[in-house]
Design a protein around this motif. Sequence first.
Motif, short mmCIF file in Angstrom:
data_model
loop_
_atom_site.label_atom_id
_atom_site.label_comp_id
_atom_site.label_asym_id
_atom_site.label_seq_id
_atom_site.Cartn_x
_atom_site.Cartn_y
_atom_site.Cartn_z
N GLY A 171 -6.32 8.99 -15.91
CA GLY A 171 -4.86 9.05 -15.79
C GLY A 171 -4.31 7.88 -15.00
N ILE A 172 -3.02 7.62 -15.18
CA ILE A 172 -2.39 6.44 -14.61
C ILE A 172 -2.31 6.49 -13.09
N SER A 173 -2.34 7.68 -12.49
CA SER A 173 -2.20 7.78 -11.03
C SER A 173 -3.41 7.21 -10.31
N VAL A 174 -4.60 7.34 -10.90
CA VAL A 174 -5.83 6.94 -10.22
C VAL A 174 -5.86 5.44 -9.90
N PRO A 175 -5.56 4.55 -10.86
CA PRO A 175 -5.57 3.13 -10.49
C PRO A 175 -4.53 2.78 -9.42
N PHE A 176 -3.40 3.47 -9.40
CA PHE A 176 -2.41 3.20 -8.36
C PHE A 176 -2.95 3.58 -6.99
N PHE A 177 -3.62 4.74 -6.90
CA PHE A 177 -4.24 5.12 -5.63
C PHE A 177 -5.36 4.15 -5.25
N GLY A 233 0.81 -1.21 0.00
CA GLY A 233 0.00 0.00 0.00
C GLY A 233 0.84 1.26 0.00
N LEU A 234 1.93 1.26 0.76
CA LEU A 234 2.80 2.43 0.84
C LEU A 234 3.50 2.71 -0.49
N VAL A 235 4.07 1.66 -1.12
CA VAL A 235 4.80 1.90 -2.37
C VAL A 235 3.85 2.21 -3.52
N LEU A 236 2.64 1.66 -3.48
CA LEU A 236 1.65 2.00 -4.51
C LEU A 236 1.23 3.47 -4.38
N SER A 237 1.11 3.94 -3.15
CA SER A 237 0.80 5.35 -2.93
C SER A 237 1.92 6.24 -3.46
N LEU A 238 3.17 5.82 -3.24
CA LEU A 238 4.31 6.57 -3.74
C LEU A 238 4.31 6.61 -5.27
N GLU A 239 4.03 5.47 -5.88
CA GLU A 239 3.96 5.38 -7.34
C GLU A 239 2.87 6.29 -7.88
N PHE A 281 -5.49 0.95 -6.05
CA PHE A 281 -4.84 -0.27 -5.56
C PHE A 281 -4.35 -0.09 -4.12
N ALA A 282 -3.82 1.09 -3.81
CA ALA A 282 -3.36 1.36 -2.44
C ALA A 282 -4.54 1.31 -1.47
N ALA A 283 -5.70 1.85 -1.88
CA ALA A 283 -6.89 1.79 -1.04
C ALA A 283 -7.33 0.36 -0.81
N CYS A 284 -7.22 -0.47 -1.84
CA CYS A 284 -7.57 -1.89 -1.71
C CYS A 284 -6.64 -2.59 -0.73
N CYS A 285 -5.39 -2.17 -0.68
CA CYS A 285 -4.45 -2.73 0.30
C CYS A 285 -4.91 -2.42 1.73
N ALA A 286 -5.43 -1.19 1.94
CA ALA A 286 -5.93 -0.82 3.26
C ALA A 286 -7.13 -1.69 3.65
N ILE A 287 -8.03 -1.91 2.68
CA ILE A 287 -9.17 -2.81 2.93
C ILE A 287 -8.68 -4.23 3.20
N GLY A 288 -7.66 -4.65 2.43
CA GLY A 288 -7.10 -5.99 2.61
C GLY A 288 -6.49 -6.18 3.98
N PRO A 320 9.69 6.07 -9.58
CA PRO A 320 8.79 4.96 -9.96
C PRO A 320 9.51 3.62 -10.08
N LEU A 321 10.79 3.64 -10.47
CA LEU A 321 11.54 2.39 -10.55
C LEU A 321 11.80 1.83 -9.16
N VAL A 322 12.22 2.69 -8.23
CA VAL A 322 12.46 2.25 -6.85
C VAL A 322 11.17 1.73 -6.23
N ALA A 323 10.05 2.44 -6.49
CA ALA A 323 8.76 2.00 -5.95
C ALA A 323 8.35 0.66 -6.55
N LEU A 324 8.58 0.50 -7.87
CA LEU A 324 8.25 -0.77 -8.52
C LEU A 324 9.04 -1.93 -7.92
N LEU A 325 10.35 -1.74 -7.77
CA LEU A 325 11.19 -2.79 -7.20
C LEU A 325 10.80 -3.07 -5.75
N GLY A 326 10.47 -1.99 -5.02
CA GLY A 326 10.01 -2.18 -3.65
C GLY A 326 8.72 -2.97 -3.59
N TYR A 327 7.83 -2.67 -4.55
CA TYR A 327 6.56 -3.39 -4.61
C TYR A 327 6.79 -4.88 -4.88
#
Length: 470
Positions: free
Chosen positions: A420-426, A331-337, A428-435, A358-365
Amino acid sequence: MIFGLAQKLKVPEGSAVYQYLATFTGCLGVISGAMHFGWPSPSLPYLLSSSSHINVTSQDGSWLASMPCIGAASGSILTAYMVDRIGRKTCMLMTAPAYLLAWIMVAFATTIWELYLARFIAGWADGLVFTAFPMYLGEIASYNIRGLLGSSIQLSMITGMLTINIIGSYLSITNAALVCSALPPLFFALFWFVPDTPYYLVMKGRIEDATKSLQLLRQSRDVSSELNRVMEAVKEEREQSGKFYELFSVASNRRAMIIVFGLRAIQQFSGTTVITFYAQSIFHEASGDMTPIAATMIYFTLQLICALISSFLVDKIGRKPLLMISIIGSGLVLSLEGTYFFLNANTQIDVTKYKIVPLVALLGYVVIFNIGMGVIPVLFLGEMFPTSVKAFALCLADIWFGLIVTMVSKFFQIMQDDFGISVPFFAFAACCAIGLVFIWLLVPETKGKTLEDIQKELKGMQKSQDGENV
């Protein structure tokens, strides 16, 4: 063959070597399926090009990519009705001729319809593998290494996709398919010698064979205690009719369904599949000159390493702690992305000097997701259901997985195109919080527990015993 050679060696009393051998040989079938699944990645660019020997449109390409999911549904349904009749081992062996036929058809295809059929056949075999093999592993594994053995399914998937990307990137479609066609016969030859599971053999009244199976798998002459436990479990489950509707009419089965289906949905709505699709673009933006092949190799290799680490941690730290660590970190790295892409597209802030983010966040993810969420939901497939309804449950789980992947992919495309590409990443991060809430409240710890203990806990007959029996 491999078991015959191993029997000539002096194996210590109580060794798990035969459980590892059975798992390894079965994983060859999973790898074969994963190679078919990942085949479009290196092959579609050529097929869509003007130099292709087969006329393929972009719409044809999307059908080629999704055809295994269609085939898997039919294979899963068939396995649900066959696996308790002919056995987990026999269902697995049936996949080898199908995978071999599919590779031969790919190698010599001259029309798009031949490729469609080949992909459908491979998907049909996937339905058998991903219904029968989790059952097989869950029923042969000792409780203290069941997490490690169950994690091998996801490890094999990543290995297969990495392998086909390597082979397919350097060989023609025909030559790559012919090389890959060597794996199904090897799998068949080795898996022929593994024992079937004690649970299945007891279900069929083959008590002597069940005893021999347990003696081989546990490397112990005296297996009477475990055999009696298996016989008692089978007897208790036979008191239920083992019908499809019992997945919903029996409270413990309903809870298992909620846990398994919920985790699979959270796994996909955390973005893992679509982020794989977007990985090459992120690598290219960060490095500028990195080729898609190199990006793919790095991505899948890192996935493999992290999943391997997780497979060793899952029986030591436990399933639930790893899931919680994984979902929080994801959730944290998706928010960063998402923040990076939002600032880049919607503000005047110059983020070019932060293009490494975005590369660091991707690798972290990749690291944090595969430590828990990438592996453990698949492991639970073989742990959460009683033998009487496990085949039906895994059949539905396979179909559910295909539906969820399709939904998430479509969601990603709509959100990206419209907002835009940022919305699905946010999202996904929200889904992590629900998860995280879902995992905290509903997911039990199964580390160090026998399959019977897990069923008792699901039925409310046994309190959680985290840390016991380890």
